[in-house]
Design an enzyme around this catalytic site. Structure first.
Site, PDB file in Angstrom:
ATOM      1  N   TYR A   1       0.824  -1.214   0.000  1.00 34.43           N
ATOM      2  CA  TYR A   1       0.000   0.000   0.000  1.00 34.43           C
ATOM      3  C   TYR A   1       0.858   1.265   0.000  1.00 34.43           C
ATOM      4  O   TYR A   1       0.325   2.364   0.061  1.00 34.43           O
ATOM      5  CB  TYR A   1      -0.956   0.001   1.201  1.00 34.43           C
ATOM      6  CG  TYR A   1      -1.910  -1.177   1.185  1.00 34.43           C
ATOM      7  CD1 TYR A   1      -2.977  -1.211   0.284  1.00 34.43           C
ATOM      8  CD2 TYR A   1      -1.730  -2.260   2.027  1.00 34.43           C
ATOM      9  CE1 TYR A   1      -3.842  -2.294   0.238  1.00 34.43           C
ATOM     10  CE2 TYR A   1      -2.595  -3.355   1.984  1.00 34.43           C
ATOM     11  CZ  TYR A   1      -3.642  -3.360   1.083  1.00 34.43           C
ATOM     12  OH  TYR A   1      -4.494  -4.442   1.030  1.00 34.43           O
TER      13      TYR A   1
ATOM     14  N   TYR B   1     -11.465  -1.595  -0.696  1.00 32.23           N
ATOM     15  CA  TYR B   1     -11.539  -1.197   0.725  1.00 32.23           C
ATOM     16  C   TYR B   1     -10.268  -0.486   1.151  1.00 32.23           C
ATOM     17  O   TYR B   1     -10.230   0.154   2.200  1.00 32.23           O
ATOM     18  CB  TYR B   1     -11.811  -2.420   1.613  1.00 32.23           C
ATOM     19  CG  TYR B   1     -10.585  -3.114   2.157  1.00 32.23           C
ATOM     20  CD1 TYR B   1      -9.812  -3.951   1.354  1.00 32.23           C
ATOM     21  CD2 TYR B   1     -10.181  -2.930   3.480  1.00 32.23           C
ATOM     22  CE1 TYR B   1      -8.689  -4.585   1.852  1.00 32.23           C
ATOM     23  CE2 TYR B   1      -9.051  -3.561   3.984  1.00 32.23           C
ATOM     24  CZ  TYR B   1      -8.314  -4.388   3.168  1.00 32.23           C
ATOM     25  OH  TYR B   1      -7.187  -5.004   3.655  1.00 32.23           O
ATOM     26  N   ARG B   2      -9.226  -0.543   0.320  1.00 33.16           N
ATOM     27  CA  ARG B   2      -7.917  -0.018   0.728  1.00 33.16           C
ATOM     28  C   ARG B   2      -7.063  -0.018  -0.514  1.00 33.16           C
ATOM     29  O   ARG B   2      -7.222  -0.891  -1.368  1.00 33.16           O
ATOM     30  CB  ARG B   2      -7.343  -1.001   1.746  1.00 33.16           C
ATOM     31  CG  ARG B   2      -6.108  -0.596   2.487  1.00 33.16           C
ATOM     32  CD  ARG B   2      -5.767  -1.720   3.455  1.00 33.16           C
ATOM     33  NE  ARG B   2      -4.640  -1.391   4.294  1.00 33.16           N
ATOM     34  CZ  ARG B   2      -4.052  -2.266   5.117  1.00 33.16           C
ATOM     35  NH1 ARG B   2      -4.496  -3.483   5.215  1.00 33.16           N
ATOM     36  NH2 ARG B   2      -3.030  -1.898   5.858  1.00 33.16           N
TER      37      ARG B   2
END
Ligand code: ADP
Length: 515
Positions: free
Chosen positions: A87, A460-461
């Site tokens: 991420y 979601y991310r």
């Protein structure tokens, strides 16, 4: 992404002023430091290279740093331990931001009777685990698959684990937050000084703000309250393997009602053969580099490690009598289903620790999946949320695996079953030493997002490179949610000093940077 350039002279002055507060030994500005805080999984680490990092130890120091950032109008990017691999790691959205590294803030306060902990951001899962073990406290953690990061950062970014406490953000109870103007708030019952209920009662009085600081850039969390699981008397369950890709459908439709009824209270994560194999072996032991994986190669790998096309571990936690009854109920639900193998597991208090995230033990071996291609690997994650339904999952599997094949990538999915939804986390595993492959990653990711968006599924991310892309898919009423987020952002952070671009939320002075 083309970010409005940050004024490096202001950054240099701010870093000097910060050094005056926290000591120059806690200000990191060499080229080596900047690389250390970049995203080690990206094709080009310089894209999100910060101008340096600063590491305060106290909340007062964090407040002083925020005031300096406002004086010089330079952006800070807060991290807890910065192990957000896939991420963005510790790297900021906007190149040249100053990383605010909270690793040195390590206080732990446990309320054994009530099963809660108040942690500072620097506390890692391993440290909290050791702390609990050393004191022989009857409390268990929920840890993510790769548990190298921090308890606070993971919960704030909505990370997940495998026990019944695996929805980490949902177990947050009470925060201490430095706001972008340097003010200090405590949420929930913590808003009353010396409240004995800060970690016990989530709502507080009036609006409750804990979730506002998850995946946001509205504040710097300096203390985070979390509920811990009382050590159960026993843990039982099954490790299930199924043989064919199509088995995904009935597997999900069998587990979903058990999950919805609360018979299974953790989130079973169904992973494909590669999720297991990527940590056990290297691709080039099986096939020449660059060639697509064939059915016969997949079959050979599965045979060697005795793994299904899909595999899932399900567990229940609690008193022996209840768990034994649950085992019978789940067995009944799987009666007559074409499982490849269904191995019961049983741990009872007093047994040697099972040593896996299913029993709250931190591990880091899943990081080994970055070695799949040998050499310098990495991944980004593509993680849409879907309704829990076997047919929708099969359709998702077919469309997504076809895109993986089209872009010459190895399909690495999982489906985690929540109470009402599924999260389909896919790793885009890549070899950073293969320039041809790295060139494909960005268009592949965009193709995946486009495919999900057409079905009205959202992520979601996401990775720092794709925050605008994903925020843009939340399009109801001309992106009303983004407009709300940015009205809040402007009210709290008029100088735009806190994590500009996080989750696609831009402060007024950098809004033109939106990708
Ligand atoms: P971990 O080390 O647990 O993997 P990180 O420190 O990388 O977690 O945090 C993940 C993300 O969450 C960061 O990129 C940042 O956007 C946000 N974050 C982490 N810690 C804080 C904090 N204390 N306050 C505000 N946001 C945070």
């Amino acid at each position: 992404m083309n970010a409005t350039a940050i004024d490096m002279a202001s950054v240099a002055r701010a870093l000097k002023a910060i050094g005056g507060v926290i000591g120059s030994q806690n200000v990191f500005t060499s080229q080596e430091d900047r690389v250390a805080y970049s995203d080690h999984y990206s094709a080009d680490e310089s894209t999100h290279e910060p101008s340096g990092a600063v590491a305060p130890q106290t909340v007062e120091e964090v407040q002083a740093i925020v005031k300096i950032a406002n004086d010089y109008k330079v952006p800070l990017w807060p991290i807890s331990r910065g192990k957000n691999f896939g991420y963005g790691g510790s790297a900021p959205v906007v190149k040249g931001s100053i990383v605010l590294d909270l690793t040195r803030m390590k206080k732990i306060e446990i309320d054994e009777k009530n099963g809660t902990v108040l942690v500072e951001p620097g506390v890692s899962f391993f440290e909290l685990y050791d702390y609990i073990q050393e004191r022989k406290l009857p409390l268990w953690l929920s840890v993510p698959g790769n548990s190298w990061g921090s308890v606070a950062g993971n919960a704030l970014d909505r990370g997940v684990g495998y026990t019944t406490y695996g929805d980490h953000a949902a177990r947050i109870c009470g925060l201490e937050v430095v706001l972008p103007d340097g003010d200090l708030v405590r949420t929930g019952m913590g808003a009353m000084s010396d409240s004995p209920n800060w970690q016990l009662y989530k709502p507080g009085f009036g609006p409750s703000w804990d979730t506002m600081f998850c995946q946001s850039n509205f504040g710097i969390v300096t203390k985070l309250g979390l509920w811990l699981m009382p050590e159960p008397e026993s843990v039982m369950g099954f490790n299930i393997e199924v043989d064919k890709p199509e088995d995904l459908g009935w597997l999900i439709d069998t587990l979903a009602p058990l999950r919805q009824q609360g018979i299974i209270q953790q989130s079973p994560s169904i992973g494909n053969w590669l999720r297991a194999a990527a940590t056990l072996t290297l691709r080039d032991e099986w096939i020449e580099p660059g060639k697509p994986l064939t059915e016969s190669v997949i079959t050979a790998i599965r045979k060697k490690f005795n793994i299904g096309w899909w595999g899932v571990a399900i567990r229940w936690y609690g008193p022996l009598e209840i768990n034994e009854a649950t085992t019978r109920v789940v067995e009944r639900a799987f009666n007559g289903k074409p499982v490849m193998s269904m191995t019961p597991t049983r741990w009872v208090r007093g047994d040697a620790p099972e040593g896996s995230p299913a029993t709250g033990v931190p591990v880091s071996y899943p990081l080994a999946n970055a070695n799949w291609f040998g050499g310098r690997g990495g991944h980004v994650s593509y993680s849409p949320v879907l309704p829990t339904d076997g047919n929708l999952a099969l359709d998702q599997y077919r469309r997504t695996s076809a895109l993986y094949a089209e872009y010459g990538m190895d399909y690495h999915p999982s489906f985690a079953i929540g109470e009402r939804h599924m999260t389909n986390v896919n790793q885009l595993l890549f070899n950073r030493d293969d320039p041809e492959m790295m060139k494909r990653v960005d268009s592949f990711m965009r193709a995946l997002v486009k495919d999900a968006t057409a079905k009205r599924y959202a992520e979601y991310r996401t990775h720092i490179d794709y925050m605008d892309l994903i925020a843009d898919t939340f399009d109801f009423n001309n992106h009303a949610l983004r407009r709300l987020n940015e009205r809040v952002k402007d009210a709290l952070d008029p100088n735009g000093v806190l994590a500009p671009g996080k989750s696609g939320i831009w402060p007024a002075n950098r809004r033109s940077n939106r990708a």
